[in-house]
Design an enzyme around this catalytic site. Sequence first.
Site, PDB file in Angstrom:
ATOM      1  N   SER A  74     -32.217  -0.039  16.577  1.00 37.88           N
ATOM      2  CA  SER A  74     -32.838  -0.709  17.741  1.00 37.88           C
ATOM      3  C   SER A  74     -34.690  -0.787  17.265  1.00 37.88           C
ATOM      4  CB  SER A  74     -32.694   0.330  19.026  1.00 37.88           C
ATOM      5  OG  SER A  74     -31.585   0.713  19.178  1.00 37.88           O
TER       6      SER A  74
HETATM    7  N1  SAH Z   1     -29.554   4.495  17.928  1.00 39.39           N
HETATM    8  C1  SAH Z   1     -29.063   3.645  16.782  1.00 39.39           C
HETATM    9  C2  SAH Z   1     -28.559   2.328  17.511  1.00 39.39           C
HETATM   10  C3  SAH Z   1     -27.327   2.155  17.021  1.00 39.39           C
HETATM   11  S1  SAH Z   1     -26.397   0.454  17.361  1.00 39.39           S
HETATM   12  C4  SAH Z   1     -30.103   3.516  15.823  1.00 39.39           C
HETATM   13  O1  SAH Z   1     -31.457   3.356  16.455  1.00 39.39           O
HETATM   14  O2  SAH Z   1     -29.813   3.205  14.788  1.00 39.39           O
HETATM   15  C5  SAH Z   1     -25.181   1.168  18.424  1.00 39.39           C
HETATM   16  C6  SAH Z   1     -24.163   2.215  17.635  1.00 39.39           C
HETATM   17  O3  SAH Z   1     -23.172   2.496  18.535  1.00 39.39           O
HETATM   18  C7  SAH Z   1     -23.554   1.696  16.386  1.00 39.39           C
HETATM   19  O4  SAH Z   1     -23.732   2.390  15.302  1.00 39.39           O
HETATM   20  C8  SAH Z   1     -21.906   1.434  16.734  1.00 39.39           C
HETATM   21  O5  SAH Z   1     -21.213   1.955  15.611  1.00 39.39           O
HETATM   22  C9  SAH Z   1     -22.001   2.625  17.862  1.00 39.39           C
HETATM   23  N2  SAH Z   1     -20.828   2.494  18.685  1.00 39.39           N
HETATM   24  C10 SAH Z   1     -20.161   1.345  19.097  1.00 39.39           C
HETATM   25  N3  SAH Z   1     -19.181   1.881  20.045  1.00 39.39           N
HETATM   26  C11 SAH Z   1     -19.196   3.311  19.892  1.00 39.39           C
HETATM   27  C12 SAH Z   1     -18.405   4.435  20.530  1.00 39.39           C
HETATM   28  N4  SAH Z   1     -17.329   3.753  21.523  1.00 39.39           N
HETATM   29  N5  SAH Z   1     -18.623   5.649  20.374  1.00 39.39           N
HETATM   30  C13 SAH Z   1     -19.598   5.991  19.609  1.00 39.39           C
HETATM   31  N6  SAH Z   1     -20.432   4.998  18.989  1.00 39.39           N
HETATM   32  C14 SAH Z   1     -20.338   3.676  19.130  1.00 39.39           C
END
Ligand code: SAH
Length: 236
Positions: A74
Amino acid sequence: MIAGSTGANMPTEKNYLRRRLQMVDEQLMARGINDRRVLDVMRYLPRHEFVGEEYKPYAYDDTPLPTQEGQTISQPYMVAFMSERLRLKPDHKVLEIGTGSGYQTAILCELTNYVYSVERYSRLADAAGERLSQLEYDNVDIHVGDGSQGLPDMALYDRIMVTAAVPKIPGVLCSQLRVIGGRMILPVGDHEQQELKLITRRGDRFSSRTLLKVRFVPMIGRYGFETGTGDDPLVF
Ligand code: SAH
């Protein structure tokens, strides 16, 4: 851009630090983030360690960046804003959904007592776990699975942060919030755009406030998109 031999334009640690301090001034403080603990940890935490080699020069830019599996880390402002609005306290137990790179996870580890984080891709969860242990965080537990259902075994949580978009507020997550004063922040909407919502729990009463228009990657899972069954009763 520095011209010269290969690798000459890779910033040094000192340059990273300078850019990081500039990021905090220009992207966070200038836009109204003023929680001292959040600002301090973002001055200190090396965001460039959480992105691939090719994105390191852009690690302190005002933007999300790609990570593995087509996901994103993010934008720094969004990380700061969500962390500030959760009003995290040192004795809190926190659930994070969407570990991704682990950058937000590290910030939660700095600001609270214990963090449970759920990621659906084991490759991302493993890489994040490795980074976090290299940075010597021992107050975190990363689970691979469908975070749209929360992590009921470890509930209740003082705070829940969701970093992937859901089509509606999953009641199952609300029910995992601390009964008095539990707070959750999450993006709710469609694939294109969502509203960042803050949910506060007081017994059986849940209140919801919309904070910002945002754009997050979709949550894939039972109460997310695509495999969502839509049978989860809304709490309010
Ligand atoms: N906080 C993270 C943002 C990652 S983007 C950062 O700053 O790096 C959102 C993340 O949610 C992705 O890695 C994606 O794989 C994960 N995601 C999507 N659906 C999900 C689910 N049902 N359970 C767990 N993670 C999930």
